[in-house]
Design a protein around this motif. Structure first.
Motif, PDB file in Angstrom:
ATOM      1  N   GLY A  61       0.812  -1.204   0.000  1.00  8.92           N
ATOM      2  CA  GLY A  61       0.000   0.000   0.000  1.00  8.92           C
ATOM      3  C   GLY A  61       0.847   1.255   0.000  1.00  8.92           C
ATOM      4  O   GLY A  61       2.060   1.231   0.218  1.00  8.92           O
ATOM      5  N   GLY A  62       0.198   2.372  -0.276  1.00  6.89           N
ATOM      6  CA  GLY A  62       0.870   3.663  -0.186  1.00  6.89           C
ATOM      7  C   GLY A  62       1.748   4.028  -1.357  1.00  6.89           C
ATOM      8  O   GLY A  62       2.473   5.024  -1.280  1.00  6.89           O
ATOM      9  N   VAL A  63       1.707   3.266  -2.446  1.00 11.88           N
ATOM     10  CA  VAL A  63       2.546   3.565  -3.607  1.00 11.88           C
ATOM     11  C   VAL A  63       1.712   4.375  -4.604  1.00 11.88           C
ATOM     12  O   VAL A  63       0.784   3.863  -5.218  1.00 11.88           O
ATOM     13  N   HIS A  64       2.060   5.665  -4.768  1.00 12.21           N
ATOM     14  CA  HIS A  64       1.327   6.556  -5.657  1.00 12.21           C
ATOM     15  C   HIS A  64       2.124   6.753  -6.952  1.00 12.21           C
ATOM     16  O   HIS A  64       3.329   7.032  -6.907  1.00 12.21           O
ATOM     17  N   VAL A  65       1.461   6.611  -8.064  1.00  9.33           N
ATOM     18  CA  VAL A  65       2.148   6.611  -9.358  1.00  9.33           C
ATOM     19  C   VAL A  65       1.594   7.679 -10.298  1.00  9.33           C
ATOM     20  O   VAL A  65       1.820   7.592 -11.511  1.00  9.33           O
ATOM     21  N   ASP A  66       0.915   8.686  -9.763  1.00 10.42           N
ATOM     22  CA  ASP A  66       0.379   9.737 -10.638  1.00 10.42           C
ATOM     23  C   ASP A  66       1.497  10.322 -11.522  1.00 10.42           C
ATOM     24  O   ASP A  66       2.620  10.528 -11.042  1.00 10.42           O
ATOM     25  N   PRO A  67       1.211  10.633 -12.776  1.00  4.72           N
ATOM     26  CA  PRO A  67      -0.058  10.430 -13.483  1.00  4.72           C
ATOM     27  C   PRO A  67      -0.053   9.171 -14.354  1.00  4.72           C
ATOM     28  O   PRO A  67      -0.893   9.025 -15.226  1.00  4.72           O
ATOM     29  N   THR A  68       0.879   8.266 -14.087  1.00  3.55           N
ATOM     30  CA  THR A  68       1.013   7.077 -14.932  1.00  3.55           C
ATOM     31  C   THR A  68      -0.097   6.080 -14.625  1.00  3.55           C
ATOM     32  O   THR A  68      -0.236   5.645 -13.478  1.00  3.55           O
ATOM     33  N   PRO A  69      -0.905   5.706 -15.602  1.00  5.88           N
ATOM     34  CA  PRO A  69      -1.951   4.706 -15.341  1.00  5.88           C
ATOM     35  C   PRO A  69      -1.344   3.339 -15.059  1.00  5.88           C
ATOM     36  O   PRO A  69      -0.198   3.053 -15.445  1.00  5.88           O
ATOM     37  N   VAL A  70      -2.091   2.499 -14.374  1.00  7.98           N
ATOM     38  CA  VAL A  70      -1.613   1.173 -13.989  1.00  7.98           C
ATOM     39  C   VAL A  70      -2.341   0.119 -14.817  1.00  7.98           C
ATOM     40  O   VAL A  70      -3.571   0.154 -14.932  1.00  7.98           O
ATOM     41  N   ASP A  71      -1.581  -0.792 -15.395  1.00  3.78           N
ATOM     42  CA  ASP A  71      -2.175  -1.933 -16.104  1.00  3.78           C
ATOM     43  C   ASP A  71      -2.348  -3.054 -15.082  1.00  3.78           C
ATOM     44  O   ASP A  71      -1.453  -3.878 -14.890  1.00  3.78           O
ATOM     45  N   TYR A  72      -3.481  -3.074 -14.416  1.00  2.11           N
ATOM     46  CA  TYR A  72      -3.691  -4.040 -13.344  1.00  2.11           C
ATOM     47  C   TYR A  72      -3.787  -5.470 -13.871  1.00  2.11           C
ATOM     48  O   TYR A  72      -3.390  -6.409 -13.175  1.00  2.11           O
ATOM     49  N   GLN A  73      -4.287  -5.625 -15.066  1.00  2.00           N
ATOM     50  CA  GLN A  73      -4.387  -6.959 -15.647  1.00  2.00           C
ATOM     51  C   GLN A  73      -2.999  -7.542 -15.876  1.00  2.00           C
ATOM     52  O   GLN A  73      -2.712  -8.685 -15.498  1.00  2.00           O
ATOM     53  N   ALA A  74      -2.114  -6.769 -16.467  1.00  4.47           N
ATOM     54  CA  ALA A  74      -0.772  -7.263 -16.776  1.00  4.47           C
ATOM     55  C   ALA A  74       0.106  -7.353 -15.531  1.00  4.47           C
ATOM     56  O   ALA A  74       0.899  -8.293 -15.386  1.00  4.47           O
ATOM     57  N   THR A  75      -0.029  -6.397 -14.645  1.00  5.79           N
ATOM     58  CA  THR A  75       0.862  -6.334 -13.483  1.00  5.79           C
ATOM     59  C   THR A  75       0.437  -7.272 -12.364  1.00  5.79           C
ATOM     60  O   THR A  75       1.277  -7.917 -11.719  1.00  5.79           O
ATOM     61  N   TYR A  76      -0.884  -7.364 -12.125  1.00  2.00           N
ATOM     62  CA  TYR A  76      -1.369  -8.115 -10.972  1.00  2.00           C
ATOM     63  C   TYR A  76      -2.327  -9.247 -11.328  1.00  2.00           C
ATOM     64  O   TYR A  76      -2.777  -9.961 -10.433  1.00  2.00           O
ATOM     65  N   ASP A  77      -2.658  -9.392 -12.610  1.00  2.26           N
ATOM     66  CA  ASP A  77      -3.656 -10.372 -13.050  1.00  2.26           C
ATOM     67  C   ASP A  77      -4.987 -10.101 -12.360  1.00  2.26           C
ATOM     68  O   ASP A  77      -5.633 -11.010 -11.836  1.00  2.26           O
ATOM     69  N   MET A  78      -5.417  -8.847 -12.393  1.00  5.70           N
ATOM     70  CA  MET A  78      -6.670  -8.435 -11.770  1.00  5.70           C
ATOM     71  C   MET A  78      -7.604  -7.812 -12.805  1.00  5.70           C
ATOM     72  O   MET A  78      -7.165  -6.987 -13.614  1.00  5.70           O
ATOM     73  N   ASN A  79      -8.863  -8.183 -12.759  1.00  5.44           N
ATOM     74  CA  ASN A  79      -9.878  -7.548 -13.590  1.00  5.44           C
ATOM     75  C   ASN A  79     -11.244  -7.717 -12.917  1.00  5.44           C
ATOM     76  O   ASN A  79     -11.832  -8.793 -12.993  1.00  5.44           O
ATOM     77  N   PRO A  80     -11.697  -6.689 -12.222  1.00  4.92           N
ATOM     78  CA  PRO A  80     -11.132  -5.358 -11.988  1.00  4.92           C
ATOM     79  C   PRO A  80     -10.039  -5.401 -10.923  1.00  4.92           C
ATOM     80  O   PRO A  80      -9.819  -6.459 -10.315  1.00  4.92           O
ATOM     81  N   PRO A  81      -9.359  -4.293 -10.664  1.00  3.60           N
ATOM     82  CA  PRO A  81      -8.280  -4.309  -9.665  1.00  3.60           C
ATOM     83  C   PRO A  81      -8.790  -4.466  -8.241  1.00  3.60           C
ATOM     84  O   PRO A  81      -9.895  -4.046  -7.905  1.00  3.60           O
ATOM     85  N   ALA A  82      -7.948  -5.050  -7.406  1.00  3.09           N
ATOM     86  CA  ALA A  82      -8.270  -5.245  -5.987  1.00  3.09           C
ATOM     87  C   ALA A  82      -7.080  -4.851  -5.117  1.00  3.09           C
ATOM     88  O   ALA A  82      -6.818  -5.460  -4.090  1.00  3.09           O
ATOM     89  N   GLY A  83      -6.360  -3.820  -5.548  1.00  2.00           N
ATOM     90  CA  GLY A  83      -5.212  -3.359  -4.786  1.00  2.00           C
ATOM     91  C   GLY A  83      -4.032  -3.086  -5.687  1.00  2.00           C
ATOM     92  O   GLY A  83      -4.090  -3.289  -6.912  1.00  2.00           O
ATOM     93  N   GLY A  84      -2.948  -2.629  -5.084  1.00  2.00           N
ATOM     94  CA  GLY A  84      -1.738  -2.349  -5.837  1.00  2.00           C
ATOM     95  C   GLY A  84      -1.465  -0.856  -5.942  1.00  2.00           C
ATOM     96  O   GLY A  84      -2.037  -0.040  -5.212  1.00  2.00           O
ATOM     97  N   ASP A  85      -0.569  -0.483  -6.860  1.00  2.00           N
ATOM     98  CA  ASP A  85      -0.233   0.922  -7.066  1.00  2.00           C
ATOM     99  C   ASP A  85      -1.488   1.707  -7.468  1.00  2.00           C
ATOM    100  O   ASP A  85      -2.410   1.160  -8.102  1.00  2.00           O
TER     101      ASP A  85
END
Length: 224
Positions: A83-107
Motif C-alpha cells: 500500500g501507499g505507492v502513488h504513481v500519478d499520473p502514470t496509469p496502472v495496467d492491473y491486468q498485466a501487473t497483478y492479473d486483476m480484472n477489476p483491480p483489488a489493490g496495488g499501485d
C-alpha cells in the motif's frame, strides 16, 4: 360511698387508653401489611421489567460473525500487495501487473475516489485508493444487469465505505473487491455478496483501515 358496680375514674382512663392503644396497634399493623404488599408488588414489577429488558437484549442482539470464520467459495486472494505507492499520473495496467480484472489493490493515484454510487465507470487508480482505506468496490457489467437488478445492488451495499459502479468487460455480471481479495458473483442475489461485505468491509487487513472515504475525488456520474 362509691358504687362498686361502676368503674372508677382511674379505671375508665385505663380502659380508654387501652382502646386507643388497640386502635393504634391495628393501624400500625394495617400500614405494615400494606407496606409489605407494596414492596412485594414493586419487586415483582421490577423483576418483570428486568426480564423484559433482558429478553429484548437477547432477542435483539445479533452477534456479528468473526470475519476470520467466514468462508467464501470462489474467493481469490492477492497476497503481498504493497500500500501507499502513488504513481500519478502514470496509469496502472492491473491486468498485466497483478492479473486483476477489476483491480483489488496495488499501485494507485494519490487521490482516492469518494465512496458512493456511480452510474458511470470510474478510474481504477482512484478506486483502488479507496480500497486501501477499507472500502469495498462492487462493480457490475452494465450489459448483463437490468435496471431493477442494479437497484437491488444499490440497496445491498453499505452506505459508507463502499463504491458501486459499472465496469464494462467484467468476467462476471457482478464482481466485488476489497484490498487483496475478490469474488466473481453469479448475480445480484448471490449470498456471497453479503458474506464478502461482512468479511472485508472496513477490514483491518487493508493498509489504511478507517482512513477517509470522502473529501477527495468525486468521479463522473455520482448519484448518491
Amino acid at each position: 360511698m362509691p358504687d362498686p358496680s361502676k368503674p372508677t375514674v382511674k379505671q375508665q382512663r385505663t380502659e380508654r387508653r387501652a382502646e386507643k392503644v388497640a386502635v393504634l396497634q391495628k393501624q400500625l399493623a394495617t400500614q405494615r401489611r400494606n407496606r409489605r404488599i407494596g414492596i412485594g408488588a414493586a419487586i415483582v414489577g421490577g423483576v418483570a421489567v428486568l426480564a423484559l429488558v433482558i429478553g429484548f437484549v437477547v432477542v435483539g442482539a445479533t452477534p456479528k460473525p468473526n470475519p476470520n470464520d467466514i468462508a467464501i467459495s470462489g474467493l481469490k486472494l492477492f497476497p503481498g500487495l504493497v500500500g501507499g505507492v502513488h504513481v500519478d499520473p502514470t496509469p496502472v495496467d492491473y491486468q498485466a501487473t497483478y492479473d486483476m480484472n477489476p483491480p483489488a489493490g496495488g499501485d494507485h493515484f494519490a487521490a482516492w475516489l469518494n465512496c458512493g454510487v456511480y452510474d458511470q465507470p470510474q478510474a481504477n487508480e482512484n478506486a483502488v485508493h479507496a480500497l486501501e482505506h477499507g472500502a469495498v468496490w462492487v462493480t457490475y457489467d452494465p450489459e448483463a444487469l437490468s435496471e431493477s437488478e442494479i437497484a437491488s445492488l444499490r440497496d445491498a451495499v453499505p452506505s459508507t465505505y463502499s463504491v458501486l459502479s459499472p465496469y464494462p468487460g467484467l468476467p462476471a455480471s457482478v464482481v466485488i473487491s476489497a484490498w487483496g481479495a475478490q469474488v466473481q458473483l453469479d448475480g445480484v442475489d448471490d449470498p456471497r455478496l453479503k458474506s464478502f461485505i461482512q468479511k472485508y468491509w472496513k477490514s483491518a487487513s487493508a493498509p489504511e483501515p478507517g482512513a477517509a472515504c470522502t473529501g477527495a475525488i468525486d468521479g463522473p456520474g455520482r448519484i448518491a
